[in-house]
Design an enzyme around this catalytic site. Structure first.
Site, PDB file in Angstrom:
ATOM      1  N   GLU A 119     104.822-102.811  -4.940  1.00  0.00           N
ATOM      2  CA  GLU A 119     106.614-103.568  -5.019  1.00  0.00           C
ATOM      3  C   GLU A 119     106.955-102.795  -3.697  1.00  0.00           C
ATOM      4  O   GLU A 119     107.613-103.660  -2.768  1.00  0.00           O
ATOM      5  CB  GLU A 119     106.708-102.608  -6.589  1.00  0.00           C
ATOM      6  CG  GLU A 119     108.060-103.034  -6.492  1.00  0.00           C
ATOM      7  CD  GLU A 119     108.690-102.681  -7.763  1.00  0.00           C
ATOM      8  OE1 GLU A 119     109.919-103.561  -8.089  1.00  0.00           O
ATOM      9  OE2 GLU A 119     108.574-101.956  -8.373  1.00  0.00           O
ATOM     10  N   HIS A 120     106.847-101.369  -3.821  1.00  0.00           N
ATOM     11  CA  HIS A 120     107.727-100.705  -2.408  1.00  0.00           C
ATOM     12  C   HIS A 120     106.470-100.480  -1.830  1.00  0.00           C
ATOM     13  O   HIS A 120     106.013 -99.326  -2.141  1.00  0.00           O
ATOM     14  CB  HIS A 120     109.314 -99.605  -2.839  1.00  0.00           C
ATOM     15  CG  HIS A 120     109.726-100.661  -4.006  1.00  0.00           C
ATOM     16  ND1 HIS A 120     109.927-100.384  -5.453  1.00  0.00           N
ATOM     17  CD2 HIS A 120     110.850-101.851  -4.005  1.00  0.00           C
ATOM     18  CE1 HIS A 120     110.696-101.382  -5.952  1.00  0.00           C
ATOM     19  NE2 HIS A 120     111.070-101.795  -5.016  1.00  0.00           N
TER      20      HIS A 120
END
Length: 406
Positions: free
Chosen positions: A290-291
């Protein structure tokens, strides 16, 4: 808490990454979410209120579950000026980026044989927001029409099916949530649109010896404190980086006010020790986090080799938390490896891109019409072929059509 009770990232090999659970929808959460959705769908407003009271989202005698625009303004006006200003500045940063995104996709027209074809870009969906402690004030600055004062699967059900007079069925539901929200979104997808399956938060830091282990640890814990189900990940070819980051994690966890949430999340996480940076890049692209933070000596160049992520944060200063708090790009991002095939929430999520065509010159379109007849017969779709033939200036005789079908 004794030092030995404070967890660190377990160390695994690149091969072991495949055995980690990246299933976007938890089966048990799906079962529980379905029960809640059914209660809201069949019970309507009464069903929603029953669930909201059960989870103590509203008082036992309260029936208020929506705040309108005037109430959002009142909440915003009640803030100190300093807090009003930070929300206004943040909204401006987000709006600037979103407007640039919007302008990058536009309606177009091109010539086709005998006519024109085009793409039309139109806005779609309505503005709304769901409950969060600070959301009442932020929803006003975000131009939300209203705020639904419940969360979880019950909020998803209310928006998908509609409840009472205040909440009508929506066209699309967007935004992150816990595993029950993600499960509920997966169930209602098709009844309405969804942006993605954005589950518990995750961050992956790819690092080398040039990185500061205290900074890496702080960034990992920033995600760990989101949710006990969150997952912090470190990928590096340098064992000393892992050891130093784990030592920093222990020190910082010991004094972190949100450690009761962060500690289980750290136990979910892991560090991948690779043979070299090439393998570190391969592992990172496989995880599709995601990040994704790049904290290496050559962060800019290395980032060009990274291909699958929700949001990319390049270099020491590009802290993921700056994205959390409105640097500009939207921070609702795909989790659980789904960044391999989709990007994050953006202004494009709220646009409908439709295409159209028209034929103005019948004679100029004859070649593509004839090609359509032939292609239809190659597929064995005679009805398609005959529909196309109705547009021919000169229809071939039956023997020619038979030859085309052979």
């Amino acid at each position: 808490m004794a030092e030995e009770d404070i967890p660190v990232l377990k160390i695994i090999s690149p091969e072991e990454v495949e055995s980690e659970d990246f299933e976007p929808v938890d089966p048990k959460a799906r079962e529980q979410a379905l029960a809640i959705l059914t209660e809201v769908k069949t019970g309507g407003e009464a069903g929603l209120l029953a669930v909201a009271r059960r989870f103590k989202e509203i008082g036992p005698d309260s029936s208020k579950y929506v705040l309108d625009r005037d109430e959002l303004k009142k909440a915003f006006d009640g803030l100190p000026k300093e807090q009003q200003d930070v929300l206004t500045r943040t909204a401006a940063r987000i709006r600037k980026f979103a407007e640039a995104q919007r302008d990058s996709i536009r309606s177009i027209e091109v010539d086709i044989e005998g006519g024109r074809a085009g793409q039309t870009v139109e806005p779609g969906g309505a503005r709304a927001a769901t409950r969060r402690a600070a959301a009442t004030r932020a929803a006003y600055v975000a131009d939300a029409d209203c705020l639904l004062c419940v969360g979880g699967a019950q909020a998803i059900g209310a928006m998908a099916y509609g409840v009472g007079e205040r909440v009508k069925p929506v066209d699309i539901i967007v935004g992150p949530g816990n595993k029950w929200v993600t499960a509920a979104k997966s169930i209602v997808s098709g009844i309405c649109g969804i942006d993605m399956l954005a589950g518990p938060s995750e961050v992956l830091v790819i690092a080398d010896s040039a990185a500061d282990p205290e900074v890496i640890a702080a960034d990992l814990l920033a995600q760990a404190e989101h949710d006990t189900e969150a997952r912090p990940i470190l990928v590096t070819p340098d064992r000393s980086v892992i050891d130093n980051v784990n030592a920093a994690l222990r020190r910082q966890l010991a004094v972190l006010p949100t450690r009761e949430v962060a500690i289980p999340a750290v136990r979910n996480g892991f560090a991948v020790l690779t043979k070299d940076m090439d393998e570190a890049v391969a592992v990172t692209n496989r995880v599709a986090p995601e990040h994704l933070e790049v904290q290496t000596e050559d962060a800019v160049e290395l980032s060009k080799r990274l291909t699958a992520y929700g949001g990319l944060f390049v270099g020491f200063m590009a802290a993921e938390v700056l994205g959390d708090y409105g640097a500009g790009p939207n921070h609702v991002l795909p989790t659980s490896c789904t960044a391999k095939y989709t990007g994050g929430l953006s202004v494009h999520t709220f646009q409908r891109k439709t295409t159209w065509m028209r034929i103005d010159d019948r004679e100029g379109a004859q070649q593509q019409v004839a090609d359509s007849v032939l292609l239809a017969r190659l597929e064995g779709l005679e009805g398609h072929a005959r529909a196309a033939e109705k547009r021919l200036l000169q229809v071939p005789d039956a023997s020619a059509a038979k030859k085309g079908r052979s």
